[in-house]
Structure formats: C-alpha cells, structure tokens
Design an enzyme around this catalytic site. Structure first.
Site, PDB file in Angstrom:
ATOM      1  N   GLN A 234       1.362  -0.953  -0.406  1.00 39.09           N
ATOM      2  CA  GLN A 234       0.178  -0.119  -0.181  1.00 39.09           C
ATOM      3  C   GLN A 234       0.672   1.615   0.371  1.00 39.09           C
ATOM      4  O   GLN A 234       1.995   1.163   0.543  1.00 39.09           O
ATOM      5  CB  GLN A 234      -1.109   0.311   1.442  1.00 39.09           C
ATOM      6  N   SER A 236       1.737   4.416   1.627  1.00 38.84           N
ATOM      7  CA  SER A 236       1.944   4.559   2.290  1.00 38.84           C
ATOM      8  C   SER A 236       3.274   3.619   3.181  1.00 38.84           C
ATOM      9  O   SER A 236       4.490   4.060   4.232  1.00 38.84           O
ATOM     10  CB  SER A 236       2.162   4.366   3.895  1.00 38.84           C
ATOM     11  N   LYS A 237       3.464   1.886   3.090  1.00 37.28           N
ATOM     12  CA  LYS A 237       4.495   1.119   2.979  1.00 37.28           C
ATOM     13  C   LYS A 237       5.754   1.341   2.580  1.00 37.28           C
ATOM     14  O   LYS A 237       6.126   2.343   1.302  1.00 37.28           O
ATOM     15  CB  LYS A 237       3.917  -0.086   2.344  1.00 37.28           C
ATOM     16  N   ASN A 238       6.998   0.317   3.166  1.00 35.34           N
ATOM     17  CA  ASN A 238       7.942   1.135   2.793  1.00 35.34           C
ATOM     18  C   ASN A 238       8.713   0.556   0.885  1.00 35.34           C
ATOM     19  O   ASN A 238       9.180   0.880   0.736  1.00 35.34           O
ATOM     20  CB  ASN A 238       9.407  -0.450   3.242  1.00 35.34           C
ATOM     21  N   ILE A 239       7.338  -0.630   0.610  1.00 30.54           N
ATOM     22  CA  ILE A 239       7.557  -0.743  -0.940  1.00 30.54           C
ATOM     23  C   ILE A 239       6.217  -0.143  -1.450  1.00 30.54           C
ATOM     24  O   ILE A 239       5.478  -1.416  -1.316  1.00 30.54           O
ATOM     25  CB  ILE A 239       8.223  -2.509  -1.565  1.00 30.54           C
TER      26      ILE A 239
END
Length: 462
Positions: A234, A236-239
């Site tokens: 998603q 906002s995630k780191n990937i």
C-alpha cells in the site's frame, strides 16, 4: 521556517550534545535565558511563537518515483495492452521470493487479502480461534473474521509493542488453530519463543509482516519463519505500489492452494482467462495487474538501501532522544538482526512534561515542523467485533455464550495495550530517509517542548 536564530540555537544544541555526554540532553541544547524562563529566545517553542525547529517542506516526500529510471517498464506494460496478470507479475513474484529467501511468493491486490487467503488455505474457518495482538492495523483482525474464525487478543509487551509470548499459552483453548504475530511498526516479534509455543501446541503461525519487509530475526527474514508470511505494498508502506500484497512460504503445496484460491478456484497452473479446466475449490479473485507489478519491480530496486538508511537513522535518533525525561523509545528483542522501521516510535510520559497532554505535545511538535501522530486506538474495543458477532453466519457457527459481547470483552482485556495507545508517538518511515541534520532537528524540537512544557501546557490547555 528556519532562520538564523533557529540555526544558531540548534547548532548549539548539537555541539553541546556531542560534548556533554549521556543524561544532560534536556539542558545542554538550550540557552541559559530559556532555562531561566525567558521565552523570547530563539529556543522558544514554535507553538508559543518561536521559530520552528525544521522546515516541514524539507522532509523526504513519499512515495519516491524517478521518471527516468522507473517509468520505462511501466510504460512498456501500458502500451502492450496486456494488463491482467502475466509475465511481469510472475517476475515480481520471483523477485519478492528471492528478496525474502522464500521458495514461493504469490502477489495479490492488497495485504488484507494476503492475510485472508493465507488463513483460508490453512483451513482456518468457523469455530477456530486465532491468537492475535491488539496493537495492529484493523486488517489483521478483519482477515480472521472474514474466514469465520474468532480473534482472541493477547496483550502486548510494553517495551517492544509486540504480542507478549509470556501471555500466549494462557489464551490457548482446544479451539485455537493459529498464532498471528504482527511485526508491528517494522520491528520483529519474538519469533523464537512464538515458534516454540506453536510447536508445543501444534499451531499454525501466520506472520503479519505488512509493515516489516526485510526485517530479520536471527538473520532470517520475517515472513519466512512461520507457515506463511504476508506483506503489504500500500502507498504508505516501505515498498509502495499504491495497493498490493504478497504471501510467501516454503510450503509448496500450501502455495499451490493459495494460487488456486485467489484465481477463482481454478487449478494451480491455469492461465488467466482459461476456464475450461473447471474450478476445483471455492475461490475468489484478488489478482494483481501487470502495471502494478512493474511499479513493484522499480520500487524493489531501492528497498534494501532505503532499509539500511532507515535503520541507521532510527538508531541515531533513538540515541539523541532516549535521555530526554518523558521520552521512552522502542526496545528490540535480542534476536532482531535487521529492522525496517516502517514507523519510528516512542512512549510519551506526560508526567515528565509537567502534565502536558499527548495531544498538546503532538500539536507542539507539528508546529516545530515535525509530522507526527498518536498511532492506534485499542483494536479489541472497536464496534466491528460486536457487529461481526451479530451476523447470521457467526450466530450459526458459535454458541451464544461465545458471542456474548460483554463476556468476550471481559476475556479479551489488554491493559498494557490500553495504556500504550494513550502514550505512543509515531514518525512515518519517510522521515527516517532524511539526513542526520533532520534527526537532530527532531531531537531539538522535542527538547524545546520539554524545557517549556509548563508554559506550553498553560497556553494550549486553558
């Protein structure tokens, strides 16, 4: 915005902090006039009219997208007209499995469905119980409910915020089928102890690693320690992909079932759009697209380097703020060998800030140019649980005593989590991609508020 007075005071803070040693972070960065009560100095908190500690426009923007390197593959996919999952999705699955040291990977349309599919294909259904921490995003628990199973909440370790292994066995019943640890905020749960308990009681372990890509326990990637691991892509995630999720596992037969289930129950190996083979199980359709996979491949190229930067900055920031009274940073288990830090976290103790409420502290910190939030509210007390128990399916699957909401609440009290939710402060992962100067500015902002906490309290809590 910064000005010369701000820079001067902050440089003084940084210079003195490097010379003064541990235990004097609060006073060492502040001018004598401020410590004497003169709030007209450059170190006056921004919420009281002083200059901010940092220019909020300078934080690393998220997600990162580099047109000259990232767009080529995406444009090729768009122009090909092959948008449903095909070769690019297969490539991304292979790359994600390799990045995590797993035999197999299946990508789906989001992390929530990754959890739903994984639990479903471990045959976790109506009548089963799944042990889960209360400090997590709602998707973790919704995935349990969507399979008809009952979430049983295990309170958290107050220092690490993870499910507390010491409290797990007391919650195990004959109906318990699985443990669902969450590597919350990108920090790992105590997997060695959890796996011991699971083995002793013959339980499945599904790791919610949605916030923890590349985090490691004893040099093994989270998500590959239990029976299955689930990830989120998603925005906002780191990937970030926008939306997307993945399941990884070393159990090939399990992964074959997951692939079939998420592809309308068609046999494993059936090409997308081919239906003459006939479905062999109940299934759903949560496939990912080719252009999402192309974005994922671009983002994956820099994930490892970004993870290193986040971890280094998190360690540095922790060292700068851990001796400020009222600031209690996260703690890691000894088994944590790499941490992805989806969020940087600390507990805020208002009694050491002259009783300044957490909401007022957050407001003052934002005024300093530091984005922040208070994190989750207690998940085990939210109305969606009561609504689920009132549904026709749950009434047919469970005895009425198990669906008595008041009794359920009594059985699922998590006092450590309740307290945590009133004290937590978060910084998002993109802040950790900044410079040491950025981290110094966060520490300086907190120190300014701490030194003037009583005046800030009088101003904001009239």
């Amino acid at each position: 915005m910064k000005n010369k007075n701000t820079d001067s005071s902050r440089r003084k803070f940084l210079k003195q902090s490097s010379l003064a040693g541990v235990g004097t972070v609060l006073t060492m960065g502040l001018s004598p006039s401020l410590l004497a009560g003169d709030l007209n100095s450059a170190a006056r908190p921004a919420i009281l009219g002083g200059p901010s500690a940092w220019d909020k426009a300078k934080w690393v923007k998220w997600p990162i997208w580099i047109p000259e390197t990232d767009e080529k593959r995406v444009l090729e996919v768009l122009r090909s007209g092959v948008w449903s999952r095909a070769g690019v999705v297969n490539e991304f699955e292979a790359a994600w499995a390799n990045a995590n040291g797993a035999k197999r990977c299946l990508v789906v349309n989001n992390g929530t469905n990754a959890l739903i599919v994984a639990l479903n294909q471990l045959d976790i259904k109506g009548g089963d119980e799944v042990l889960v921490p209360p400090y997590t995003f709602i998707s973790t628990v919704q995935a349990i409910l969507m399979n008809g199973a009952m979430p049983v909440f295990v309170d958290i370790d107050p220092e690490t915020y993870q499910i507390d292994p010491a409290k797990i066995e007391a919650k195990i019943t004959p109906r318990t089928k699985a443990i669902l640890p969450v590597h919350i905020l990108g920090m790992p749960a105590d997997m060695p102890r959890i796996m011991e308990i699971a083995k002793k009681h013959n339980l499945f372990v599904v790791e919610d690693a949605c916030q923890a890509p590349l985090t490691e326990v004893n040099h093994q990637k989270v998500g590959t320690i239990g029976n299955a691991g689930c990830f989120s892509f998603q925005n906002s995630k780191n990937i970030p992909i926008g939306e997307g999720g993945a399941i990884v596992s070393n159990d090939v037969a399990f992964m074959d079932r997951c692939v079939s289930f998420q592809n309308l129950g068609l046999p494993f190996g059936t090409a997308v759009g081919t239906f003459n083979a006939g479905s062999i199980r109940i299934g759903t359709k949560v496939r990912i697209t080719e252009y999402q996979a192309a974005i994922g491949l671009a983002q994956l190229q820099r994930l490892d380097a970004q993870t290193t930067v986040r971890e280094e900055n998190a360690k540095y920031l922790k060292s700068k703020i851990q001796d400020i009274p009222g600031i209690v940073p996260y703690k890691l288990y000894d088994s944590a060998t790499r941490v992805s830090f989806h969020l940087f976290s600390f507990r805020y103790k208002k009694e050491d800030f002259k009783g300044l409420s957490r909401n007022a502290f957050l407001q003052a910190l934002r005024a300093e140019g530091v984005p922040c939030s208070g994190g989750y509210t207690p998940l085990n007390k939210q109305e969606f649980l009561k609504e689920a128990f009132a549904t026709k399916n749950f009434k047919r699957m469970y005895h009425k005593d198990m669906l008595d909401y008041d009794k359920y609440m009594e059985r699922n009290q998590c006092p450590e989590n309740d307290l945590l939710c009133t004290e937590m402060v978060w910084f998002t992962q993109n802040l950790l991609l900044g410079s040491r100067e950025d981290m110094d500015s966060i520490a300086y902002a907190i120190s300014k508020i701490q030194a003037s906490a009583e005046t800030v309290k009088k101003s904001l809590e009239k």
